[in-house]
Design a protein around this motif. Structure first.
Motif, PDB file in Angstrom:
ATOM      1  N   THR A 406       3.520   1.531   8.646  1.00  7.15           N
ATOM      2  CA  THR A 406       4.442   2.591   9.387  1.00  7.15           C
ATOM      3  C   THR A 406       5.155   2.409   8.938  1.00  7.15           C
ATOM      4  OG1 THR A 406       3.360   1.020  11.170  1.00  7.15           O
ATOM      5  CG2 THR A 406       5.211   2.418  11.119  1.00  7.15           C
ATOM      6  N   SER A 407       5.270   3.950   7.991  1.00  3.93           N
ATOM      7  CA  SER A 407       6.446   4.668   7.390  1.00  3.93           C
ATOM      8  C   SER A 407       7.726   4.384   8.478  1.00  3.93           C
ATOM      9  CB  SER A 407       6.096   6.019   7.498  1.00  3.93           C
ATOM     10  OG  SER A 407       7.063   7.188   5.843  1.00  3.93           O
ATOM     11  N   ASP A 408       8.606   5.096   7.984  1.00  2.00           N
ATOM     12  CA  ASP A 408      10.111   4.248   8.376  1.00  2.00           C
ATOM     13  C   ASP A 408      10.604   5.240   9.647  1.00  2.00           C
ATOM     14  OD1 ASP A 408      10.646   3.106   5.778  1.00  2.00           O
ATOM     15  OD2 ASP A 408      12.290   4.817   5.705  1.00  2.00           O
ATOM     16  N   ASP A 409       9.934   6.675   9.591  1.00  5.61           N
ATOM     17  CA  ASP A 409      10.131   7.548  11.302  1.00  5.61           C
ATOM     18  C   ASP A 409       8.659   6.781  12.088  1.00  5.61           C
ATOM     19  OD1 ASP A 409       7.545   8.021  10.477  1.00  5.61           O
ATOM     20  OD2 ASP A 409       8.357  10.303  10.230  1.00  5.61           O
ATOM     21  N   GLY A 410       7.841   6.116  11.164  1.00  5.82           N
ATOM     22  CA  GLY A 410       6.635   5.237  13.160  1.00  5.82           C
ATOM     23  C   GLY A 410       5.497   6.011  12.225  1.00  5.82           C
ATOM     24  N   THR A 411       5.074   7.292  11.074  1.00  6.48           N
ATOM     25  CA  THR A 411       4.281   7.377  11.262  1.00  6.48           C
ATOM     26  C   THR A 411       3.095   6.299  10.899  1.00  6.48           C
ATOM     27  OG1 THR A 411       5.101   9.445  10.920  1.00  6.48           O
ATOM     28  CG2 THR A 411       2.981   9.335   9.727  1.00  6.48           C
ATOM     29  N   GLU A 412       2.022   6.928  11.150  1.00  4.70           N
ATOM     30  CA  GLU A 412       0.832   5.494  10.756  1.00  4.70           C
ATOM     31  C   GLU A 412       0.282   6.356   9.052  1.00  4.70           C
ATOM     32  OE1 GLU A 412      -2.221   2.844  12.186  1.00  4.70           O
ATOM     33  OE2 GLU A 412      -3.542   4.982  11.013  1.00  4.70           O
ATOM     34  N   ILE A 413       0.416   4.993   8.171  1.00  4.61           N
ATOM     35  CA  ILE A 413      -0.058   5.961   6.276  1.00  4.61           C
ATOM     36  C   ILE A 413      -1.437   4.564   6.222  1.00  4.61           C
ATOM     37  CG2 ILE A 413       0.355   6.380   4.388  1.00  4.61           C
ATOM     38  CD1 ILE A 413       1.611   7.779   6.155  1.00  4.61           C
ATOM     39  N   GLU A 414      -2.487   5.605   5.269  1.00  2.20           N
ATOM     40  CA  GLU A 414      -3.109   4.305   4.638  1.00  2.20           C
ATOM     41  C   GLU A 414      -3.013   5.033   3.174  1.00  2.20           C
ATOM     42  OE1 GLU A 414      -7.440   4.408   6.730  1.00  2.20           O
ATOM     43  OE2 GLU A 414      -7.060   5.957   5.183  1.00  2.20           O
ATOM     44  N   GLY A 415      -4.324   4.499   2.750  1.00  2.00           N
ATOM     45  CA  GLY A 415      -3.906   3.935   1.349  1.00  2.00           C
ATOM     46  C   GLY A 415      -5.229   2.828   1.088  1.00  2.00           C
ATOM     47  N   LEU A 416      -4.986   3.272  -0.939  1.00  2.00           N
ATOM     48  CA  LEU A 416      -6.053   2.324  -1.026  1.00  2.00           C
ATOM     49  C   LEU A 416      -5.863   1.136  -2.164  1.00  2.00           C
ATOM     50  CD1 LEU A 416      -9.035   4.531  -2.093  1.00  2.00           C
ATOM     51  CD2 LEU A 416      -8.546   2.659   0.504  1.00  2.00           C
ATOM     52  N   LEU A 417      -5.219  -0.102  -2.198  1.00  2.00           N
ATOM     53  CA  LEU A 417      -5.426  -0.962  -3.216  1.00  2.00           C
ATOM     54  C   LEU A 417      -5.982  -1.585  -3.548  1.00  2.00           C
ATOM     55  CD1 LEU A 417      -2.400  -2.793  -4.099  1.00  2.00           C
ATOM     56  CD2 LEU A 417      -2.874  -4.301  -2.298  1.00  2.00           C
ATOM     57  N   THR A 418      -5.809  -1.608  -4.896  1.00  2.00           N
ATOM     58  CA  THR A 418      -7.054  -2.056  -6.097  1.00  2.00           C
ATOM     59  C   THR A 418      -6.518  -3.552  -6.977  1.00  2.00           C
ATOM     60  OG1 THR A 418      -7.821   0.346  -6.664  1.00  2.00           O
ATOM     61  CG2 THR A 418      -8.266  -1.863  -8.210  1.00  2.00           C
ATOM     62  N   TYR A 419      -6.924  -4.297  -6.868  1.00  2.00           N
ATOM     63  CA  TYR A 419      -6.220  -5.907  -7.116  1.00  2.00           C
ATOM     64  C   TYR A 419      -6.353  -6.011  -8.893  1.00  2.00           C
ATOM     65  CZ  TYR A 419      -5.195  -7.492  -2.789  1.00  2.00           C
ATOM     66  OH  TYR A 419      -5.066  -7.542  -1.148  1.00  2.00           O
ATOM     67  N   PRO A 420      -6.293  -6.397  -9.462  1.00  2.00           N
ATOM     68  CA  PRO A 420      -6.585  -6.968 -10.972  1.00  2.00           C
ATOM     69  C   PRO A 420      -7.142  -7.297 -11.069  1.00  2.00           C
ATOM     70  CG  PRO A 420      -3.935  -7.333 -10.521  1.00  2.00           C
ATOM     71  CD  PRO A 420      -4.302  -6.993  -8.704  1.00  2.00           C
ATOM     72  N   VAL A 421      -8.060  -7.512 -12.211  1.00  2.00           N
ATOM     73  CA  VAL A 421      -9.066  -8.166 -12.091  1.00  2.00           C
ATOM     74  C   VAL A 421      -9.077  -9.297 -12.744  1.00  2.00           C
ATOM     75  CG1 VAL A 421     -11.326  -8.870 -14.234  1.00  2.00           C
ATOM     76  CG2 VAL A 421     -10.571  -6.336 -13.747  1.00  2.00           C
ATOM     77  N   GLY A 422      -9.519 -10.599 -11.931  1.00  2.00           N
ATOM     78  CA  GLY A 422      -9.750 -12.031 -11.616  1.00  2.00           C
ATOM     79  C   GLY A 422      -8.643 -12.463 -11.110  1.00  2.00           C
ATOM     80  N   TYR A 423      -8.147 -11.378  -9.718  1.00  2.00           N
ATOM     81  CA  TYR A 423      -6.361 -11.922  -9.199  1.00  2.00           C
ATOM     82  C   TYR A 423      -6.628 -12.930  -8.171  1.00  2.00           C
ATOM     83  CZ  TYR A 423      -2.930 -11.443  -5.780  1.00  2.00           C
ATOM     84  OH  TYR A 423      -1.464 -12.118  -5.151  1.00  2.00           O
ATOM     85  N   GLU A 424      -5.400 -13.791  -8.097  1.00  2.00           N
ATOM     86  CA  GLU A 424      -5.512 -14.922  -7.169  1.00  2.00           C
ATOM     87  C   GLU A 424      -3.979 -14.773  -6.536  1.00  2.00           C
ATOM     88  OE1 GLU A 424      -5.694 -18.707  -9.923  1.00  2.00           O
ATOM     89  OE2 GLU A 424      -7.370 -18.269 -11.005  1.00  2.00           O
ATOM     90  N   GLU A 425      -4.786 -15.240  -5.404  1.00  2.00           N
ATOM     91  CA  GLU A 425      -3.824 -15.075  -4.126  1.00  2.00           C
ATOM     92  C   GLU A 425      -2.446 -15.801  -4.430  1.00  2.00           C
ATOM     93  OE1 GLU A 425      -3.675 -15.739   1.039  1.00  2.00           O
ATOM     94  OE2 GLU A 425      -5.555 -16.396  -0.708  1.00  2.00           O
ATOM     95  N   GLY A 426      -1.444 -14.732  -4.228  1.00  2.00           N
ATOM     96  CA  GLY A 426      -0.235 -15.392  -4.673  1.00  2.00           C
ATOM     97  C   GLY A 426       0.494 -15.113  -5.845  1.00  2.00           C
ATOM     98  N   ASP A 427      -0.207 -14.461  -6.343  1.00  2.00           N
ATOM     99  CA  ASP A 427      -0.115 -14.052  -7.897  1.00  2.00           C
ATOM    100  C   ASP A 427       1.167 -13.167  -7.545  1.00  2.00           C
ATOM    101  OD1 ASP A 427      -1.003 -16.068  -9.968  1.00  2.00           O
ATOM    102  OD2 ASP A 427      -2.925 -14.476 -10.380  1.00  2.00           O
TER     103      ASP A 427
END
Length: 659
Positions: A406-427
């Motif tokens: 949610t953006s500052d004015d309440g607008t819902e925004i969508e996007g794509l997140l690509t993680y680093p190769v070999g990403y481990e949760e918490g890094d």
């Protein structure tokens, strides 16, 4: 029957001889820009009239020694998967494959003779026969329904006077004169010459044959100037030449006319009688006898692309929806659009069989490169035709997921997140914010291993996460969302981007002290804007970006697009709007190291836009470098230059961000 006999013969040949189709399979040992650009890519397919055969393009890359080009050739396959073979060869690319109406020939265009001409080959092979022999290369082309003629577009030749002036070095140019119009020509397939089918100066953009072959409907504008696309109308003309009859002359853009299967009406896309420079493609149908125009129900994004008609004469369209793209059926009687494909990736490049029962298309998603598929229209499935990547070998990929925030004015925004190769949760990892162009572009769920100016898996392999937001102004989220940054560039959309970065930080993925940003065109505009508003990024890369809207509007080849977003010209009491949204007026705030990349021949965002910002950065003492791409317009087209962009950006980021 001839097509069926050929199909049985060629299938038997393959069984007897054991011939196998051979692709240049992609083997990528590590995600590098060069390796990603070097992988083969499948292009839009064509389908035979009866749906039994499919033709498609495979594009390969030539980067050995002095070479830096793409080479495209046609492959032909049977719809049941029993046969798949390369159809054309040689050192000249071919494009635009089409089956003849009787299914015996495949035609294509190529520059084998120097100019772009139409060639035909029997489906069982042999030498290609050149059909057209025009002075200038042709543009688009289409077979007549009876298969005896082809229609094509071709631009005017230089006059003898112009040629003489050139030879005598007196060839000055008077701007907006001596236009070279794209006109429609019709030629018998067995004839040696073609004739223009209308008189007068109309610049044709697209056309379609009537089912009886008697008439051609076409979209045209008064001159070839890009800006005149906002004055595009639709007319008909007899296919053997004659008087032009205007059928749609509304204000704004009326385009993509297609005859309905009964020939009584024409479907088209339009602004709807009011200029919509930001972007709108609603659907309409005009009855040719009565002249009655009906608007069809609005599609989700109001951004439809006409594909054809199904076996019940219902309209088929392709349209983006959020971060995917799909096929829809739109009843001509006014019923609501119906989704036909799943919303699980990118479906595009559709072609429909003559009877409207089968369709071929390309499909890809974030983890899977594009291939060609076929399906019955009554029940969509994905029956794979091409096998381009069946044996391809790819390294481990950084996974991609869809995020919403949610953006500052309440607008819902969508996007794509690509993680680093070999990403481990918490890094906690460095994050690159990527901003798309447009602003009516969109980041979609397309193959993240593709070779492009921003090589996503290359950065992921180097330890970066990448966030690709679709801020307000993006395509795929409806007209209201696409128009939401009218007179608001750099404000609401900026908050959409920054709140997305905050989202990834809150997820525990991004390190707030290791942030970078890059964007091309409008994304480059946002790069200049971001560094004038915040110092939270350690380094940025501005690609083909516009930094001064005042100087931009008078030098770009599409001023109307900027006028549409800014609400008019700057001299009409609107100067404050232009200045308020231009980064160069906030240079006192800029401290972020900024790389600038620009095409030396860019007319869309003229080189001066990058130069203005580069000079201001130097004057301020901010770390900067400017990279010019030779022979390049608004984006590089040579494979070596394409791969050079991501390489240079990583080198820049590495100076300021620890990985």
């Amino acid at each position: 029957m001839a097509q069926l006999r050929f199909f049985l013969l060629i299938t038997l040949l393959f069984v007897i001889t054991g011939i196998q189709s051979i692709y240049s399979q992609a083997v990528i040992e590590s995600w590098t820009p060069e390796a990603m650009v070097d992988q083969p890519v499948v292009g839009p397919p064509a389908i035979s009239p009866d749906g039994s055969m499919v033709a498609y393009i495979i594009r390969e890359t030539k980067m050995e020694g002095e070479e830096s080009q793409f080479l495209s050739h046609i492959w032909v396959a049977s719809a049941d998967g029993m046969m798949n073979r390369q159809f054309t060869r040689g050192d000249q690319s071919v494009s635009n494959p089409q089956f003849s109406p009787d299914g015996e020939y495949l035609t294509f265009t190529s520059r084998r003779s120097g100019e772009n001409q139409v060639y035909r080959m029997y489906l069982n092979g042999g030498e290609a026969e050149q059909i057209t022999h025009t002075k200038n290369g042709i543009g688009s082309y289409a077979w007549s329904p009876d298969g005896n003629r082809i229609a094509f577009t071709m631009s005017d030749s230089k006059s003898e006077e112009e040629k003489t002036r050139e030879k005598e070095k007196r060839d000055v140019t008077v701007v907006d004169t001596d236009f070279k119009f794209s006109r429609i020509y019709v030629q018998g397939v067995e004839a040696d010459s073609a004739k223009a089918i209308y008189e007068g100066d109309l610049h044709t953009s697209s056309f379609d044959w009537s089912p009886d072959g008697e008439t051609i409907v076409f979209a045209h504008q008064p001159t070839p100037k890009i800006e005149d696309r906002y004055k595009m109308d639709i007319s008909t003309v007899p296919a053997d030449s004659g008087s032009v009859m205007n059928i749609i002359d509304w204000e704004g853009t009326d385009s993509s006319p297609r005859f309905t299967p009964d020939g009584n009406s024409v479907a088209f896309t339009s602004h709807g009688g009011e200029l919509e420079a930001i972007g709108l493609q609603d659907l309409y149908v005009v009855n040719l006898s009565s002249g009655e125009i009906r608007d069809l129900p609005h599609t989700y994004d109001r951004n439809a692309s006409i594909v054809g008609f199904d076996d019940n004469s219902q309209l088929l369209i392709q349209e983006p929806r959020r971060s995917v793209s799909a096929l829809y059926r739109v009843p001509l009687n006014g019923g609501d659009p119906t989704l036909l494909t799943e919303e699980d990736g990118i479906y595009r490049g559709f072609a429909v069989s003559n009877d409207g029962s089968h369709v071929v298309f390309n499909y890809q998603n974030s983890d899977q490169p594009a291939e060609v598929y076929t399906s019955e229209l009554d029940q969509i499935s994905k029956q794979k035709i091409s096998t381009l990547h069946d044996e391809s070998e790819f390294p481990e990929m950084g996974k991609t997921e869809v995020l919403t925030w949610t953006s500052d004015d309440g607008t819902e925004i969508e996007g794509l997140l690509t993680y680093p190769v070999g990403y481990e949760e918490g890094d906690r990892v460095p994050l690159i914010l990527m901003v798309h162009g447009g602003p009516a572009g969109v980041y979609s769920q397309s193959w993240t291993g593709a070779g492009s100016i921003y090589a996503i898996q290359y950065f992921a392999d180097k330890g970066y996460a990448l966030l690709r937001p679709n801020p307000r102004g993006s395509t795929g989220y409806g007209k209201e969302f696409r128009y939401a940054n009218f007179q608001d560039w750099g404000f609401g959309d900026y908050e959409d981007l920054m709140s997305g970065v905050d989202k990834v930080i809150e997820m525990g993925v991004a390190d707030p002290d290791r942030l970078a940003e890059m964007g091309w065109s409008y994304g480059g505009y946002m790069t200049s804007w971001i560094v004038s508003q915040t110092d939270r990024f350690k380094a940025v890369s501005m690609g083909a970006g516009l930094s001064n809207l005042v100087s931009m509007v008078g030098t770009t080849d599409i001023p109307g697009y900027l006028l549409g977003h800014m609400g008019g010209p700057y001299w009409n009491g609107n100067m404050e709007t232009y200045e308020r949204h231009s980064a160069v007026y906030y240079m006192d705030n800029v401290v972020t190291p900024t790389q600038i990349i620009h095409g030396s021949n860019d007319m869309r965002v003229p080189l001066g836009q990058g130069q203005e910002f580069y000079w201001a950065l130097q004057e301020k003492g901010v770390d900067t470098e400017m990279i010019l791409l030779p022979r390049t317009g608004h984006g590089p087209t040579e494979p070596k230059l394409i791969s050079e962009v991501s390489t240079r950006i990583l080198q820049w980021f590495d100076q300021y961000i620890e990985r």
